[in-house]
Design an enzyme around this catalytic site. Structure first.
Site, mmCIF file in Angstrom:
data_model
loop_
_atom_site.group_PDB
_atom_site.id
_atom_site.type_symbol
_atom_site.label_atom_id
_atom_site.label_comp_id
_atom_site.label_asym_id
_atom_site.label_seq_id
_atom_site.Cartn_x
_atom_site.Cartn_y
_atom_site.Cartn_z
ATOM 1 N N ALA A 110 85.162 8.266 -9.299
ATOM 2 C CA ALA A 110 85.861 9.528 -9.562
ATOM 3 C C ALA A 110 84.808 10.557 -9.956
ATOM 4 O O ALA A 110 83.718 10.200 -10.429
ATOM 5 C CB ALA A 110 86.864 9.326 -10.688
ATOM 6 N N GLY A 127 86.089 4.531 -8.937
ATOM 7 C CA GLY A 127 87.180 4.951 -8.050
ATOM 8 C C GLY A 127 86.928 4.576 -6.591
ATOM 9 O O GLY A 127 87.881 4.438 -5.816
ATOM 10 N N GLU A 171 88.029 1.102 -6.275
ATOM 11 C CA GLU A 171 89.497 1.127 -6.380
ATOM 12 C C GLU A 171 90.133 1.597 -5.067
ATOM 13 O O GLU A 171 91.156 1.066 -4.638
ATOM 14 C CB GLU A 171 89.904 2.032 -7.548
ATOM 15 C CG GLU A 171 89.518 1.418 -8.896
ATOM 16 C CD GLU A 171 89.668 2.376 -10.069
ATOM 17 O OE1 GLU A 171 89.025 3.454 -10.045
ATOM 18 O OE2 GLU A 171 90.435 2.072 -11.004
ATOM 19 N N GLU A 224 82.635 2.033 -15.141
ATOM 20 C CA GLU A 224 83.203 3.009 -16.079
ATOM 21 C C GLU A 224 82.728 2.780 -17.517
ATOM 22 O O GLU A 224 82.537 3.725 -18.278
ATOM 23 C CB GLU A 224 84.752 2.961 -16.037
ATOM 24 C CG GLU A 224 85.366 3.583 -14.796
ATOM 25 C CD GLU A 224 85.500 2.607 -13.632
ATOM 26 O OE1 GLU A 224 84.924 1.497 -13.697
ATOM 27 O OE2 GLU A 224 86.186 2.955 -12.658
#
Ligand code: CAA
Length: 256
Positions: free
Chosen positions: A65, A110, A113, A133
């Site tokens: 992200a 992300g 993911e 993260e």
């Protein structure tokens, strides 16, 4: 829509989406999710596209992200950023057609993911996977805490998320996070071969199988087996299924 981040190509019943923000290693921002939702709005009603491939431009699939966007968020905005991403990936997962992640490079946070919301992951030898993260003092926000354990088992999910370790494509293959590892220059060829194989099945068996597997995992075994039996029965009303069986008995290819 005038896409700024996604490059979309549709040929031979296969759609290919290339995420193209290479200067930020294709990091996922709000605009990415808006564009992907717009693309899914167009794709869902189409019946001429039979498989979807997602890949990244440059040395990353997706490096996570967008940290530059997240750094300014408050709690409410963080929640909205997470749920918007989760809903979009759920939509991708629930597409009727198979979705393949062609993982060309970094698939972190992300990015991992996103790859996990696809049905298969085929990786270049150069790909790297992880949920880093923890290094940012945060937890994953696009459902890695749920999908990673379902795909690789509890121990691997706890290990990857709690250590933030990045693993090679070969290690990802070993824990079942990817289905195949290729030489970098052969990645797209291998992925297209796989997509064409599924896109070339003229019956409803591919989307039907995906639907039962995806929905069945949230049910108990008995209920899910009943779903399979109901769908198994339904296919005997499909001409394409009859043709598939007749073709076998007549020793010819199905005329789909
Ligand atoms: N968000 C925003 N920008 C990013 C980014 C990210 N996730 N990852 C890389 N970039 C940017 C860098 O800031 C850099 O920009 P500048 O050139 O403007 O400085 C550019 O992309 C190139 O990156 P690097 O110079 O760092 O490239 P590198 O080859 O040295 O390292 C890397 C590559 C190891 C992938 C490193 O970029 C990295 O560690 N990226 C962050 C990975 C990460 O922590 N991902 C998780 C994000 S949080 C998340 O995803 C939460 C969630 O689940 C919702």
């Amino acid at each position: 829509m005038d896409y700024q981040i996604l490059k979309i190509q549709i040929a031979d019943r296969i759609a290919t989406v290339t995420i193209s923000r290479p200067a930020a290693l294709n990091a996922l921002n709000t605009n990415f999710f808006k564009e992907l939702n717009h693309f899914l709005d167009d794709l869902e009603p189409r019946d001429d596209v039979k498989a979807l491939v997602i890949t990244g431009e440059g040395k990353a699939f997706v490096a996570g992200a967008d940290i530059a966007e997240m750094v300014h968020m408050n709690a409410e905005e963080g929640y909205a950023f997470s749920t918007f991403g989760q809903r979009t990936f759920d939509r991708l997962e629930q597409l009727a057609i198979p979705v393949i992640a062609a993982v060309n490079g970094y698939a972190l946070g992300g990015g991992c993911e996103l790859a996990m919301a696809c049905d298969f992951r085929i990786a270049s030898k150069l790909a790297k996977f992880g949920q880093p993260e923890m290094n940012l003092g945060m937890i994953p926000g696009y459902a890695a805490t749920q999908r990673l354990s379902r795909i690789t088992g509890l121990g691997n999910a706890l290990y990857l998320i709690l250590t933030a370790d990045t693993i090679s494509a070969d290690d990802a293959l070993r824990i079942g996070l990817v289905q195949k590892v290729t030489e970098p220059e052969q990645l797209m060829e291998e992925v297209m071969k796989l997509a064409a194989k599924m896109a070339g099945n003229g019956s409803q068996a591919v989307p039907r199988s995906k639907r039962i597997i995806r929905n069945g995992i949230a049910m108990d075994f008995k209920e899910a087996s009943e779903l399979e039996a109901v769908e198994f029965g339904k296919q005997f009303s499909d001409e394409a299924t009859k043709e598939g069986m007749k073709a076998f008995l007549e020793k010819r290819k199905p005329a789909w």
